[in-house]
Scaffold this motif. Structure first.
Motif, PDB file in Angstrom:
ATOM      1  N   MET A   1       0.849  -1.178   0.000  1.00  0.00           N
ATOM      2  CA  MET A   1       0.000   0.000   0.000  1.00  0.00           C
ATOM      3  C   MET A   1       0.890   1.236   0.000  1.00  0.00           C
ATOM      4  O   MET A   1       1.863   1.307   0.709  1.00  0.00           O
ATOM      5  CB  MET A   1      -0.889  -0.031   1.242  1.00  0.00           C
ATOM      6  N   ALA A   2       0.544   2.221  -0.793  1.00  0.00           N
ATOM      7  CA  ALA A   2       1.403   3.387  -0.950  1.00  0.00           C
ATOM      8  C   ALA A   2       1.414   4.276   0.283  1.00  0.00           C
ATOM      9  O   ALA A   2       2.445   4.746   0.702  1.00  0.00           O
ATOM     10  CB  ALA A   2       0.949   4.209  -2.162  1.00  0.00           C
ATOM     11  N   ILE A   3       0.272   4.528   0.854  1.00  0.00           N
ATOM     12  CA  ILE A   3       0.197   5.401   2.024  1.00  0.00           C
ATOM     13  C   ILE A   3      -0.007   4.527   3.244  1.00  0.00           C
ATOM     14  O   ILE A   3      -0.899   3.704   3.276  1.00  0.00           O
ATOM     15  CB  ILE A   3      -0.987   6.392   1.906  1.00  0.00           C
ATOM     16  N   LYS A   4       0.810   4.737   4.235  1.00  0.00           N
ATOM     17  CA  LYS A   4       0.713   3.958   5.461  1.00  0.00           C
ATOM     18  C   LYS A   4      -0.126   4.739   6.465  1.00  0.00           C
ATOM     19  O   LYS A   4       0.386   5.488   7.283  1.00  0.00           O
ATOM     20  CB  LYS A   4       2.099   3.670   6.050  1.00  0.00           C
ATOM     21  N   VAL A  38      15.564   3.085  -6.859  1.00  0.00           N
ATOM     22  CA  VAL A  38      15.459   2.935  -5.409  1.00  0.00           C
ATOM     23  C   VAL A  38      16.829   3.088  -4.748  1.00  0.00           C
ATOM     24  O   VAL A  38      16.948   3.790  -3.735  1.00  0.00           O
ATOM     25  CB  VAL A  38      14.769   1.605  -5.032  1.00  0.00           C
ATOM     26  N   PRO A  39      17.903   2.464  -5.265  1.00  0.00           N
ATOM     27  CA  PRO A  39      19.212   2.670  -4.623  1.00  0.00           C
ATOM     28  C   PRO A  39      19.646   4.145  -4.590  1.00  0.00           C
ATOM     29  O   PRO A  39      20.232   4.586  -3.598  1.00  0.00           O
ATOM     30  CB  PRO A  39      20.159   1.827  -5.476  1.00  0.00           C
ATOM     31  N   GLN A  40      19.352   4.908  -5.646  1.00  0.00           N
ATOM     32  CA  GLN A  40      19.678   6.340  -5.637  1.00  0.00           C
ATOM     33  C   GLN A  40      18.912   7.065  -4.537  1.00  0.00           C
ATOM     34  O   GLN A  40      19.474   7.889  -3.815  1.00  0.00           O
ATOM     35  CB  GLN A  40      19.294   6.996  -6.967  1.00  0.00           C
ATOM     36  N   THR A  51      14.743  -0.564   3.331  1.00  0.00           N
ATOM     37  CA  THR A  51      13.800   0.289   4.065  1.00  0.00           C
ATOM     38  C   THR A  51      12.697   0.760   3.119  1.00  0.00           C
ATOM     39  O   THR A  51      11.515   0.761   3.472  1.00  0.00           O
ATOM     40  CB  THR A  51      14.532   1.506   4.675  1.00  0.00           C
ATOM     41  N   ILE A  52      13.075   1.148   1.925  1.00  0.00           N
ATOM     42  CA  ILE A  52      12.103   1.621   0.935  1.00  0.00           C
ATOM     43  C   ILE A  52      11.214   0.474   0.482  1.00  0.00           C
ATOM     44  O   ILE A  52       9.986   0.605   0.441  1.00  0.00           O
ATOM     45  CB  ILE A  52      12.825   2.290  -0.250  1.00  0.00           C
ATOM     46  N   TYR A  53      11.816  -0.672   0.152  1.00  0.00           N
ATOM     47  CA  TYR A  53      11.023  -1.810  -0.310  1.00  0.00           C
ATOM     48  C   TYR A  53      10.071  -2.305   0.771  1.00  0.00           C
ATOM     49  O   TYR A  53       8.931  -2.683   0.493  1.00  0.00           O
ATOM     50  CB  TYR A  53      11.930  -2.945  -0.788  1.00  0.00           C
ATOM     51  N   ARG A  54      10.522  -2.293   2.012  1.00  0.00           N
ATOM     52  CA  ARG A  54       9.683  -2.763   3.118  1.00  0.00           C
ATOM     53  C   ARG A  54       8.471  -1.849   3.299  1.00  0.00           C
ATOM     54  O   ARG A  54       7.361  -2.299   3.517  1.00  0.00           O
ATOM     55  CB  ARG A  54      10.513  -2.833   4.400  1.00  0.00           C
ATOM     56  N   ARG A  55       8.686  -0.555   3.192  1.00  0.00           N
ATOM     57  CA  ARG A  55       7.606   0.406   3.434  1.00  0.00           C
ATOM     58  C   ARG A  55       6.692   0.584   2.229  1.00  0.00           C
ATOM     59  O   ARG A  55       5.481   0.705   2.384  1.00  0.00           O
ATOM     60  CB  ARG A  55       8.199   1.747   3.832  1.00  0.00           C
ATOM     61  N   TRP A  56       7.247   0.636   1.017  1.00  0.00           N
ATOM     62  CA  TRP A  56       6.440   0.938  -0.165  1.00  0.00           C
ATOM     63  C   TRP A  56       6.294  -0.231  -1.136  1.00  0.00           C
ATOM     64  O   TRP A  56       5.418  -0.179  -1.994  1.00  0.00           O
ATOM     65  CB  TRP A  56       7.013   2.145  -0.897  1.00  0.00           C
ATOM     66  N   GLY A  57       7.152  -1.211  -1.055  1.00  0.00           N
ATOM     67  CA  GLY A  57       7.038  -2.359  -1.953  1.00  0.00           C
ATOM     68  C   GLY A  57       7.803  -2.192  -3.251  1.00  0.00           C
ATOM     69  O   GLY A  57       8.533  -3.089  -3.647  1.00  0.00           O
TER      70      GLY A  57
END
Length: 180
Positions: A1-4, A38-40, A51-57
């Motif tokens: 989900m985009a917004i947590k 994502v790495p940038q 961290t990004i993948y966990r939160r936003w997928g």
């Protein structure tokens, strides 16, 4: 989900989210969106890609989240003293903002995400604020305003090279305000 939704406000989570959002906005100003990775973003934000993948997928969901955050209004719609004037001022600003390149990209990012109802909620709340200002006037429903004013704007911006003309926007507002 985009917004947590439901995350506690403030704290480390909010700081991390703001750092990542800031990194995305900065990178999108510096380079083509198709080259942003994502790495940038992670390197710029000082977090790990996980961290990004966990939160936003994925990157699409992150870009949509940043776009949705930008779509949230900073203030109430302009109060011109009349229902027609308020709707015109709001619609003209909406058309102007969304027809810019950042606005079109923002709409594409949100369209690619799984959160389309969120945009209707944001726009609907703005229009409801306007309608509620004039309890003694016969006002159209928010759905009517979305269908007759917002939808043509969005459709033209997403699927046409040319934005809706201002005269046509004004005609659509007049139609939406007609009762019957």
């Amino acid at each position: 989900m985009a917004i947590k939704e439901g995350l506690r406000p403030g704290g480390r989570s909010a700081r991390v989210q703001e750092s990542i959002h800031s990194a995305v906005r900065a990178l999108l100003q510096e380079q083509e969106r198709s080259t942003v990775t994502v790495p940038q973003i992670a390197a710029r934000a000082g977090v790990t890609p996980s961290t990004i993948y966990r939160r936003w997928g994925d990157l699409t969901a992150l870009l949509a989240d940043v776009a949705l955050a930008r779509m949230r209004p900073d203030s109430e719609p302009a109060d011109t003293g009349s229902l027609r004037g308020d709707i015109r001022a709001w619609a003209e600003q909406y058309l102007d903002e969304m027809s810019s390149e950042p606005g079109r990209n923002m709409m594409r990012d949100v369209q690619a995400s799984a959160t389309p109802g969120y945009c209707v909620a944001i726009v609907g709340a703005q229009l409801q604020t306007i309608v509620d200002r004039y309890p003694d006037e016969t006002a159209p429903s928010v759905d009517r305003l979305i269908n007759l004013v917002v939808a043509p704007v969005v459709y033209r911006l997403l699927f046409s090279a040319a934005a809706l003309e201002m005269d046509e926007l004004h005609r659509l507002i007049d139609i939406a305000l007609q009762q019957g």
